[in-house]
Every structure is written in structure tokens, then in C-alpha cells.
Scaffold this motif. Sequence first.
Motif, short mmCIF file in Angstrom:
data_model
loop_
_atom_site.label_atom_id
_atom_site.label_comp_id
_atom_site.label_asym_id
_atom_site.label_seq_id
_atom_site.Cartn_x
_atom_site.Cartn_y
_atom_site.Cartn_z
N ALA A 142 -9.50 15.66 -13.62
CA ALA A 142 -8.87 14.34 -13.59
C ALA A 142 -7.35 14.47 -13.69
N THR A 143 -6.88 15.37 -14.54
CA THR A 143 -5.43 15.60 -14.68
C THR A 143 -4.83 16.05 -13.35
N GLN A 144 -5.51 16.96 -12.69
CA GLN A 144 -5.03 17.45 -11.40
C GLN A 144 -4.94 16.33 -10.38
N ARG A 145 -5.97 15.50 -10.31
CA ARG A 145 -6.00 14.44 -9.28
C ARG A 145 -5.03 13.30 -9.60
N PHE A 146 -4.91 12.93 -10.88
CA PHE A 146 -3.95 11.88 -11.23
C PHE A 146 -2.52 12.36 -11.02
N THR A 147 -2.29 13.66 -11.26
CA THR A 147 -0.94 14.22 -11.02
C THR A 147 -0.58 14.14 -9.55
N GLN A 148 -1.54 14.45 -8.68
CA GLN A 148 -1.29 14.35 -7.24
C GLN A 148 -0.97 12.91 -6.83
N SER B 265 0.81 -1.21 0.00
CA SER B 265 0.00 0.00 0.00
C SER B 265 0.85 1.27 0.00
N THR B 266 2.09 1.15 0.42
CA THR B 266 2.95 2.33 0.44
C THR B 266 3.42 2.69 -0.97
N GLN B 267 3.34 1.73 -1.93
CA GLN B 267 3.78 2.00 -3.30
C GLN B 267 2.60 2.15 -4.27
N GLN B 268 1.45 1.55 -3.93
CA GLN B 268 0.29 1.57 -4.81
C GLN B 268 -0.89 2.23 -4.09
N ASN C 191 5.36 7.00 -21.23
CA ASN C 191 6.65 6.31 -21.23
C ASN C 191 6.94 5.79 -19.82
N ARG C 192 6.67 6.65 -18.83
CA ARG C 192 6.85 6.25 -17.42
C ARG C 192 5.87 5.14 -17.05
N ALA C 193 4.61 5.26 -17.47
CA ALA C 193 3.60 4.24 -17.16
C ALA C 193 3.97 2.90 -17.78
N ASP C 194 4.46 2.92 -19.02
CA ASP C 194 4.86 1.68 -19.71
C ASP C 194 6.00 0.99 -18.97
N THR C 195 6.99 1.77 -18.56
CA THR C 195 8.14 1.22 -17.83
C THR C 195 7.71 0.60 -16.50
N LEU C 196 6.87 1.32 -15.76
CA LEU C 196 6.42 0.82 -14.46
C LEU C 196 5.54 -0.41 -14.61
N ALA C 197 4.68 -0.42 -15.62
CA ALA C 197 3.78 -1.56 -15.83
C ALA C 197 4.57 -2.82 -16.15
N GLN C 198 5.64 -2.68 -16.92
CA GLN C 198 6.48 -3.84 -17.23
C GLN C 198 7.23 -4.31 -15.98
N GLN C 199 7.74 -3.37 -15.21
CA GLN C 199 8.49 -3.72 -14.00
C GLN C 199 7.60 -4.38 -12.96
N ASN C 200 6.36 -3.89 -12.85
CA ASN C 200 5.44 -4.39 -11.84
C ASN C 200 4.61 -5.58 -12.32
N PHE D 209 2.63 8.49 -5.37
CA PHE D 209 3.01 7.09 -5.60
C PHE D 209 3.85 7.00 -6.89
N PRO D 210 5.11 7.41 -6.84
CA PRO D 210 5.96 7.45 -8.04
C PRO D 210 6.30 6.08 -8.61
N ARG D 211 6.00 4.99 -7.87
CA ARG D 211 6.28 3.64 -8.37
C ARG D 211 5.02 2.93 -8.84
N ALA D 212 3.87 3.61 -8.81
CA ALA D 212 2.60 3.00 -9.21
C ALA D 212 2.29 3.36 -10.67
N GLU D 213 1.92 2.32 -11.45
CA GLU D 213 1.68 2.54 -12.88
C GLU D 213 0.31 3.17 -13.17
N LEU D 214 -0.72 2.88 -12.35
CA LEU D 214 -2.06 3.34 -12.66
C LEU D 214 -2.20 4.87 -12.73
N PRO D 215 -1.70 5.63 -11.75
CA PRO D 215 -1.83 7.08 -11.86
C PRO D 215 -1.16 7.63 -13.13
N PHE D 216 0.02 7.10 -13.44
CA PHE D 216 0.71 7.57 -14.65
C PHE D 216 -0.04 7.16 -15.93
N LEU D 217 -0.57 5.93 -15.93
CA LEU D 217 -1.28 5.46 -17.12
C LEU D 217 -2.51 6.33 -17.40
#
Length: 289
Positions: A189-195, A165-168, A228-237, A200-208
Motif C-alpha cells: 500500500a505504501t508503494q502504491r500510494f507513493t506512486q 481528473s488531471t489533479q485528482q 502535514n502535506r495531506a492536511d494542507t491539501l485537504a484544507q485548500q481543496n 497527483f501532487p495536488r490530491a489529498e487522498l494519496p497523501f492522507l
Amino acid sequence: MPDHPPQTTTSELDESLPSSLRPTQHCPPLALLRAHQEEVLPATLASDINRHIEQCPLCRMLLTDLEHIPQPAITTQERDRILRKLPHVSTTTPAGWRWYAAAAAACFLAIAGAFLYLRQPQVNQTNLATTQTPTPQPLTPRLQIAKLALPIGMAPGLVLRGEASTQQPTADQLSPAFEAYAKDDYPLATQRFTQLADQFPRAELPFLYLGVTQLLQQDNAHALTTLNRADTLAQQNHSPQKDAAAWYHALASVAAHSPEASTLLQAVCSQTQSTYSQQACELEKHPAN
């Protein structure tokens, strides 16, 4: 022997008409009709032609057609020359002969009419070049960005990544952003997903979903960086959203005209198990505008 109208050779303008539409010996030559239309005939001859036109459907049709053919306006000098060439026509001349009594005038007008006729295509080409410039048609369809559906199983209090939960973010944390996204309130939505992405800089969903929201707003440059960040995190996770992340990353590269667009599309196309494989293959074959 009874008198007969002289056998006059039909002008080139008359010969250009279909045989069923050529003037008869009782009709004025086409050149005289054209001169009548230009209002250069003497009053007596013009009156005779008017009376003939009232009784002749063919000549009325020819005059109607002439009105729809663009013609260069004759000059004052040309009008004067035509008037000087026209002979006087007696009102006692029989109708069948009257038009041919103006043989000299008809010859002159036929030459003038042919000159105008030969100039006509040139005028039309000029008009086409200046007023009918074809509108360029797109060779391929414009790039269509489909809205990414919300993740399946979203429910208040659901932790998407088990105990991490600390990462996602949890479903409760994601809910306000998803609610704005579902209502097409993309600025909110942009404002809230950015927050959430900052939190959560390691979570793919907000970036996606931030990247998709940016794409839907045609903010392509930022969308490319975010996805690009979302794609990298999704592959890693090993995220269930990795196929979507790869596809939207490729779409962002196309929208932003990135040089890596073709490579990213090929990668998605080669993943035959991906929901987006066929779309990527089609877009690679037929790049959108």
C-alpha cells in the motif's frame, strides 16, 4: 510439697507470638526449636525434641513457619559456642522439666535467636531491593492508531473531484492502493500510494492514506511529513477528508514527539463539528506514551 516446674520467664521471641500460639510449659522454647532447625543440638536433646515434635502440632507448625523465614546461616564458630553452652540433659528427667533443665542453653539460644530475628528485616529489605524491583507502570495508555476507513462511494470509474481528473486520481487509479491497504498489506500500500502522490501532487487522498499507512507501520517521522502535506491539501481543496487529515496529522505529531503536537490537538479539539473533536480533547488532557 509436690514439685512443680520452675516458673521461667518467657523469652522475647515467644512473647512476639500470638497468645494462642505460644509454646506451653511442655514445649521446647522457641530458641531451642530454632537451634534444632540449625542442627546444633546434641544427639540426645535433638532426639527428645524430635519425639516431642512428632506429637505436637503446634511445634510442627512453628518449624514449618521457620523454614519459610530467611535466616542468616550460622558460622562454624557460632555453632561451636552453642554446643559448649549446652548442658547435659538426663533422659530420666520428667518431660515437663526436661526443656527447662536446659535453661542456660535456652537463655543463650534466645539471645542468639533474638539477634537473628532482629537481623531478619534487614535481610528481607535487601532481598526486596534486589529481587523485587517494581516494574514501572505507564501513567497513560499507549497511543492507539485506528485505521482510517476507505472513502464512502468508491466505485470503479468514479472521478472524485468532478472534472479535475488531471489533479485528482479516479477510483480506478486508487483501487489497487486501497485494495492493498484494506488487506493490511502496508508495504505494498505504501508503494502504491507513493506512486499516486507523485502522480497527483495536488490530491489529498494519496497523501492522507500514505501517511496513515506509515503511521500504522510506526514510521512516524515520514508519516508526520506526509500528513502535514495531506492536511494542507485537504484544507485548500475543501475536501470531505479535511477533518480526518487534521486528526491524523495531530496523531503523527504526537507519535513523532513534535513540539507542535499540543497546538494541532487543540485545533482539532476546538472543531466541535469534527468526528475527532472529543478524541483530540481527551488526548490533549492525557497525553499517550
